[in-house]
Scaffold this motif. Structure first.
Motif, PDB file in Angstrom:
ATOM      1  N   ILE A   1       0.811  -1.212   0.000  1.00 21.01           N
ATOM      2  CA  ILE A   1       0.000   0.000   0.000  1.00 21.01           C
ATOM      3  C   ILE A   1       0.852   1.273   0.000  1.00 21.01           C
ATOM      4  O   ILE A   1       0.506   2.254  -0.649  1.00 21.01           O
ATOM      5  CB  ILE A   1      -1.035  -0.008   1.143  1.00 21.01           C
ATOM      6  N   PHE A   2       1.982   1.275   0.685  1.00 21.21           N
ATOM      7  CA  PHE A   2       2.831   2.465   0.699  1.00 21.21           C
ATOM      8  C   PHE A   2       3.474   2.690  -0.661  1.00 21.21           C
ATOM      9  O   PHE A   2       3.517   3.820  -1.156  1.00 21.21           O
ATOM     10  CB  PHE A   2       3.898   2.369   1.804  1.00 21.21           C
ATOM     11  N   PHE A   3       3.975   1.625  -1.263  1.00 20.44           N
ATOM     12  CA  PHE A   3       4.541   1.747  -2.604  1.00 20.44           C
ATOM     13  C   PHE A   3       3.487   2.209  -3.596  1.00 20.44           C
ATOM     14  O   PHE A   3       3.727   3.095  -4.420  1.00 20.44           O
ATOM     15  CB  PHE A   3       5.139   0.407  -3.069  1.00 20.44           C
ATOM     16  N   THR A   4       2.306   1.613  -3.520  1.00 20.17           N
ATOM     17  CA  THR A   4       1.230   1.973  -4.447  1.00 20.17           C
ATOM     18  C   THR A   4       0.872   3.448  -4.311  1.00 20.17           C
ATOM     19  O   THR A   4       0.699   4.147  -5.319  1.00 20.17           O
ATOM     20  CB  THR A   4      -0.011   1.096  -4.205  1.00 20.17           C
ATOM     21  N   GLY A   5       0.769   3.924  -3.088  1.00 24.85           N
ATOM     22  CA  GLY A   5       0.476   5.339  -2.881  1.00 24.85           C
ATOM     23  C   GLY A   5       1.527   6.240  -3.487  1.00 24.85           C
ATOM     24  O   GLY A   5       1.210   7.248  -4.129  1.00 24.85           O
ATOM     25  N   ASP A   6       2.774   5.881  -3.315  1.00 26.79           N
ATOM     26  CA  ASP A   6       3.880   6.657  -3.890  1.00 26.79           C
ATOM     27  C   ASP A   6       3.789   6.654  -5.412  1.00 26.79           C
ATOM     28  O   ASP A   6       3.940   7.693  -6.069  1.00 26.79           O
ATOM     29  CB  ASP A   6       5.207   6.074  -3.412  1.00 26.79           C
ATOM     30  N   LEU A   7       3.528   5.498  -5.979  1.00 29.62           N
ATOM     31  CA  LEU A   7       3.422   5.385  -7.435  1.00 29.62           C
ATOM     32  C   LEU A   7       2.228   6.180  -7.971  1.00 29.62           C
ATOM     33  O   LEU A   7       2.345   6.910  -8.959  1.00 29.62           O
ATOM     34  CB  LEU A   7       3.300   3.914  -7.844  1.00 29.62           C
ATOM     35  N   LEU A   8       1.079   6.064  -7.325  1.00 27.66           N
ATOM     36  CA  LEU A   8      -0.128   6.734  -7.813  1.00 27.66           C
ATOM     37  C   LEU A   8       0.029   8.246  -7.847  1.00 27.66           C
ATOM     38  O   LEU A   8      -0.539   8.903  -8.728  1.00 27.66           O
ATOM     39  CB  LEU A   8      -1.335   6.357  -6.958  1.00 27.66           C
ATOM     40  N   LEU A   9       0.776   8.808  -6.929  1.00 29.49           N
ATOM     41  CA  LEU A   9       1.015  10.247  -6.936  1.00 29.49           C
ATOM     42  C   LEU A   9       1.757  10.703  -8.188  1.00 29.49           C
ATOM     43  O   LEU A   9       1.720  11.882  -8.537  1.00 29.49           O
ATOM     44  CB  LEU A   9       1.801  10.660  -5.691  1.00 29.49           C
ATOM     45  N   ARG A  10       2.387   9.785  -8.876  1.00 28.39           N
ATOM     46  CA  ARG A  10       3.177  10.121 -10.067  1.00 28.39           C
ATOM     47  C   ARG A  10       2.461   9.768 -11.372  1.00 28.39           C
ATOM     48  O   ARG A  10       3.025   9.934 -12.453  1.00 28.39           O
ATOM     49  CB  ARG A  10       4.517   9.378 -10.011  1.00 28.39           C
ATOM     50  N   LEU A  11       1.244   9.258 -11.276  1.00 30.51           N
ATOM     51  CA  LEU A  11       0.482   8.887 -12.473  1.00 30.51           C
ATOM     52  C   LEU A  11      -0.557   9.973 -12.747  1.00 30.51           C
ATOM     53  O   LEU A  11      -1.569  10.058 -12.054  1.00 30.51           O
ATOM     54  CB  LEU A  11      -0.188   7.523 -12.278  1.00 30.51           C
ATOM     55  N   PRO A  12      -0.331  10.793 -13.782  1.00 30.53           N
ATOM     56  CA  PRO A  12      -1.175  11.969 -14.023  1.00 30.53           C
ATOM     57  C   PRO A  12      -2.381  11.691 -14.924  1.00 30.53           C
ATOM     58  O   PRO A  12      -2.658  12.464 -15.847  1.00 30.53           O
ATOM     59  CB  PRO A  12      -0.198  12.932 -14.698  1.00 30.53           C
ATOM     60  N   PHE A  13      -3.070  10.608 -14.694  1.00 32.16           N
ATOM     61  CA  PHE A  13      -4.221  10.272 -15.522  1.00 32.16           C
ATOM     62  C   PHE A  13      -5.259   9.535 -14.677  1.00 32.16           C
ATOM     63  O   PHE A  13      -4.938   9.004 -13.619  1.00 32.16           O
ATOM     64  CB  PHE A  13      -3.794   9.433 -16.740  1.00 32.16           C
ATOM     65  N   PRO A  14      -6.512   9.493 -15.150  1.00 29.55           N
ATOM     66  CA  PRO A  14      -7.560   8.806 -14.387  1.00 29.55           C
ATOM     67  C   PRO A  14      -7.311   7.303 -14.313  1.00 29.55           C
ATOM     68  O   PRO A  14      -6.891   6.681 -15.297  1.00 29.55           O
ATOM     69  CB  PRO A  14      -8.837   9.095 -15.167  1.00 29.55           C
ATOM     70  N   LEU A  15      -7.595   6.756 -13.153  1.00 31.30           N
ATOM     71  CA  LEU A  15      -7.449   5.317 -12.956  1.00 31.30           C
ATOM     72  C   LEU A  15      -8.347   4.894 -11.811  1.00 31.30           C
ATOM     73  O   LEU A  15      -8.914   5.723 -11.114  1.00 31.30           O
ATOM     74  CB  LEU A  15      -5.989   4.939 -12.671  1.00 31.30           C
ATOM     75  N   GLU A  16      -8.476   3.611 -11.631  1.00 32.37           N
ATOM     76  CA  GLU A  16      -9.207   3.065 -10.489  1.00 32.37           C
ATOM     77  C   GLU A  16      -8.221   2.308  -9.623  1.00 32.37           C
ATOM     78  O   GLU A  16      -7.265   1.741 -10.116  1.00 32.37           O
ATOM     79  CB  GLU A  16     -10.327   2.119 -10.951  1.00 32.37           C
ATOM     80  N   LEU A  17      -8.499   2.296  -8.327  1.00 34.79           N
ATOM     81  CA  LEU A  17      -7.636   1.606  -7.373  1.00 34.79           C
ATOM     82  C   LEU A  17      -8.477   0.639  -6.570  1.00 34.79           C
ATOM     83  O   LEU A  17      -9.569   0.963  -6.118  1.00 34.79           O
ATOM     84  CB  LEU A  17      -6.965   2.607  -6.422  1.00 34.79           C
ATOM     85  N   ASP A  18      -7.949  -0.556  -6.398  1.00 29.93           N
ATOM     86  CA  ASP A  18      -8.555  -1.535  -5.516  1.00 29.93           C
ATOM     87  C   ASP A  18      -7.433  -2.275  -4.820  1.00 29.93           C
ATOM     88  O   ASP A  18      -6.261  -2.151  -5.185  1.00 29.93           O
ATOM     89  CB  ASP A  18      -9.441  -2.496  -6.298  1.00 29.93           C
ATOM     90  N   THR A  19      -7.780  -3.024  -3.808  1.00 26.12           N
ATOM     91  CA  THR A  19      -6.786  -3.779  -3.058  1.00 26.12           C
ATOM     92  C   THR A  19      -7.195  -5.242  -3.001  1.00 26.12           C
ATOM     93  O   THR A  19      -8.372  -5.586  -3.106  1.00 26.12           O
ATOM     94  CB  THR A  19      -6.653  -3.255  -1.616  1.00 26.12           C
TER      95      THR A  19
END
Length: 75
Positions: free
Chosen positions: A53-71
């Protein structure tokens, strides 16, 4: 030995394999590759609980486009 003492002992003996800068550079490169390949597709990002979850959060902050997140939970 208490759990805290054991954690401190392990941390003191651990060898650092990658610096924070190394990790930051790798995550940025990964985000650039993902952006180039998936920016126009509205992807679903799956993060493995709890460790990812920490890595994913870090990565998502760098993705400048719409996406969906689930776990998902492994184990």
């Amino acid at each position: 030995m208490t759990l805290i003492e054991e954690l401190r002992r392990v941390a003191a003996e651990a060898e650092c394999l990658y610096t924070a800068d190394d990790i930051d550079t790798a995550v940025t490169a990964m985000a650039e590759t993902i952006t180039a390949q998936l920016a126009d597709r509205h992807p679903l990002v799956l993060s493995v609980l709890n460790g990812g979850i920490f890595f994913t959060g870090d990565l998502l902050l760098r993705l400048p486009f719409p996406l969906e997140l689930d776990t998902i939970k492994a184990g």
